[in-house]
Design an enzyme around this catalytic site. Sequence first.
Site, PDB file in Angstrom:
ATOM      1  N   SER A   1       0.814  -1.222   0.000  1.00  0.00           N
ATOM      2  CA  SER A   1       0.000   0.000   0.000  1.00  0.00           C
ATOM      3  C   SER A   1       0.845   1.268   0.000  1.00  0.00           C
ATOM      4  CB  SER A   1      -0.934   0.008   1.213  1.00  0.00           C
ATOM      5  OG  SER A   1      -0.200   0.035   2.410  1.00  0.00           O
TER       6      SER A   1
ATOM      7  N   LYS B   1      -6.377   5.041   8.045  1.00  0.00           N
ATOM      8  CA  LYS B   1      -5.245   5.780   7.469  1.00  0.00           C
ATOM      9  C   LYS B   1      -5.557   7.271   7.358  1.00  0.00           C
ATOM     10  CE  LYS B   1      -3.479   1.902   4.712  1.00  0.00           C
ATOM     11  NZ  LYS B   1      -3.284   1.366   3.351  1.00  0.00           N
TER      12      LYS B   1
END
Length: 726
Positions: A554, A597
Site C-alpha cells: 500500500s 489511514k
Amino acid sequence: MVSYVNKANKLSFNFRTTAEIPVPKSLIDQIIGQDYAVNIIKKAARQRRHALLIGLPGTGKSMLAQAMAELMPATSLEDILVYPNPTDENNPKVRIVKTYPSSSEIEKDIELKRISQMDHSADGMGRKIIKNYNKIQGTMGITEFKKINPLMTALLVAILGIIVIFFLPFSDMTKWMSLAIIGGSFLLYGLFTYLYNIGTRLGINPNFSSKPKLIVDNTGRKTAPFIDATGTKAGALLGDVRHDPLQSGGLGTPAHLRVEAGAIHKANKGVLFIDEIVSLTSHFQQELLTAMQEKKYPITGQSEHSSGAIVKTEPVPCDFVLVAAGNFEDIPKMHPALRSRIRGAGYEIKVNDNMPDTKENRLKIVQFVAQEVKKDGRIPHFTKDAVLEIIEEAKKRATRKHSLTLNLRGLGGLIRAAGDVAIDKGAPYVTVEHINKALILSRTLEEQVAHEFVTLKKDYSVVQSLGYAIGKVNGLAVFGDRRTGIVLPIEAEVTPAASKEEGKIIATGKLGEIAKEAVMNVSAIVKKYAGKTISNKDVHIQFLQSYEGVEGDSASISIAVAMISAMENIPVDQSVAMTGSLSIRGEVMPVGGLTGKVEAAIDAGCKTVIVPISNKDDVYLSDYDKNKIKIVPVYTIVDVLKIALKDSPKKVKLLKVLSGITEEILSSKMYEIEKTKTTKKKTTKITSRKKQKTTSSKTNKPTTKKKKNNKVRRKRTKKNSKKTKK
C-alpha cells in the site's frame, strides 16, 4: 413507541430508547448478520452434524455454537458412573443411565424402578443411584452426622465443660483431671478419624472402596450440554486419572474414585466447542478424531509419570457434535483427517465480517444494542440518537464500502464503555456525548500506540505536515488490528553507484517480502517512463523508524513519489499524505484500511490525502473530521505527481514525459470497453440470426409441403400422358 410486528419479526426506527426494543429469548434469534451460518446451524442441530466455523475474531462463532446446543433436544441426556472392578482394580467399570428415563425404561429395570419409588426428587438418575447406595450401605447416618459437624459439636461441649469445671467449686486436682479427660477425648477422636481414613484406603471399609463415582451429571439440564474446551490441556479434554502418591504403598484411593471425565465425555449428547482448533497439537487432534469416530473413549492417566497411567477405564460414551472454529490462516495447520471428517459429516462455514448497509441490517444493530444492554444488566438504555451513533461507528469500522461491521465484540465494548460513562455522569440514558467520550476510553492498544507514535514523531520533526522536502513523502499504513492507521514517513536518496557493473535499489526499514517486491515494481515504472537509466546510480529508500516492520504494497505510490522527487530534484508537498498500490503500468490499485489511514493523516496535521479511485467510497469520517481534510481519489501515478509535487518547470516537463502512462492505461481501458461492446454486439447479432432462422423455418414448413405435393402431381400427370400416347 417502537413498532414491532411479531409475524415479520421486524423493528422500525420509531422508538425513543432501547428499553422499548424487544430482545429475542432464543440465542439463534440474537445472532446478527450471519443468516447463512444460522440456516446451516439449524440444519446441523436437527441432523447432529459437525461444523467448522472460519472467520475473524469477535464475529459470533461461539454464539453460533451455543445456539446450536440450545436447538438440540435434551431428552436423550445420559449420566455416567464409574464402579470398581473386583477382578482388575486398574480397569474400572462404566455404567450409563438416562438422566431422566421414561416410565417404560424405568419399568424394564428393577433397580431403577425401586430407586424411583423411593426417591421422588427432581435429581437425575445418576444422583439418585448415589443417594440410594448411601442408604443401602448404611452411610446415610454418617453423612447426616457429618452435616451436624461433629468437630464443632465436640468443641462446643469441651468449652462448656471447661466453663462448668472452672466456675463450680471443684478442687484443683479435679479441675486438671477434667481438662486431661477432655484433651484425651480430642486425641482419641483424631486417632479414630485417622484410622478410619486408613481403613478406607486399605479397603477395610467396603462402603468407601466400593462406592461408585458419578463423573458426568446432567441433572437440571433443559438443553443439550454445551462444553467450551478452548485452550484445554490433554486431561481436561480427554479425561484423566488423578495421581495418588500413596498408591505405591497400597494406601491410595481406589482407582475408580480418581477417574475424572474430560470435556469430550461431558459433551456427550451435546456440543463440544473448540475455538482456535489449531492450538491442539496434531496428536490430540488425532485423538479427538478417534473419539468422534468411535463415539466412545476410555479414560486413562495422561502423564506417564503419574500412578494414573496404569489405570484405564472401559470405553466411556462421548457422542458429541464438534463445532470447531478458527481463522483463515489456521486452515493449513488443521489435521487433514479431522477436517475431512468434519467436511464428510458436517459443514464448513465462512462467518461474515461485514453485512450490507441496508435499513434492515441497521435495525439489526438496533437490536444488538438492546441485547448488549440487557445482557450487561448494569448500564442504562441508549437513546435513539445514541443508537444512530453506534450505527455510524459500525459503518466506520466496516472493511468494505457500503457495509456495516460484524465485529460485534468490539462494538459491544464501545456500548459498555458508553454505559459506564453515563453511570459516572449520573445520566438516566446513554447519549451521543457519552459515546464520543467512550470512543476515547475504549481505544485499542494499537490506536493508543498510533496516537502516541504520531505525537512523538511530530515533536521530533520526524513527521512533517508543513512546507516542502525533496525525496520525502508521508505514506500511510495500518498495523495491529488492521484498522488503526499510522503515518509512515518515507525518504529516498540517489547516489552514485557503489558498483561499477550496475546500480542498486536499497530499501531499509525491516521490510517484508511483499513490501520488497513493491519496491522492485516501483523501480520498473520509474525506469520505463521517466526515460532515465539508473544503472550508474544507487537509489536508497528508507522507511523512517519502522521498528515494527513494514509489509504489504500500500506504500507503492509513496515510494514512487519519493524516488521521482529525489531523481528529478522536485520538492514534495509535506501537507499531502498518500496510500495506494501501484501496478507495473502505473495504475493506482485499491488498498485496505482507508478510514484508519485517513484519521491518522488528520491527527498528523495533513491537509490532503491521496487515495485510489477504487477506494473513494471506503473512507467513512464523521462530519467533524470531514472538514479537516481533503480526500483526492487518483487513477494513475501521474495524477499523484500532479498533486504531490511542488509546481515548477521541472514538474511540467516531467508530467509531459510521464503522460504516456495515462495514454497507455486509457487506451487499454478503451480497448477493453470496445471489446466488451463488440462481444455484446456479436452475441446480439447471433441471437437475432437464430431468431430469424427459427421464424423462417416455422414459416417455410407449409411451403415445403406444398412443393412436395406439386411434384407428386406433376409425376402423376406425366404418367397419365404416356399411357394415353401408347
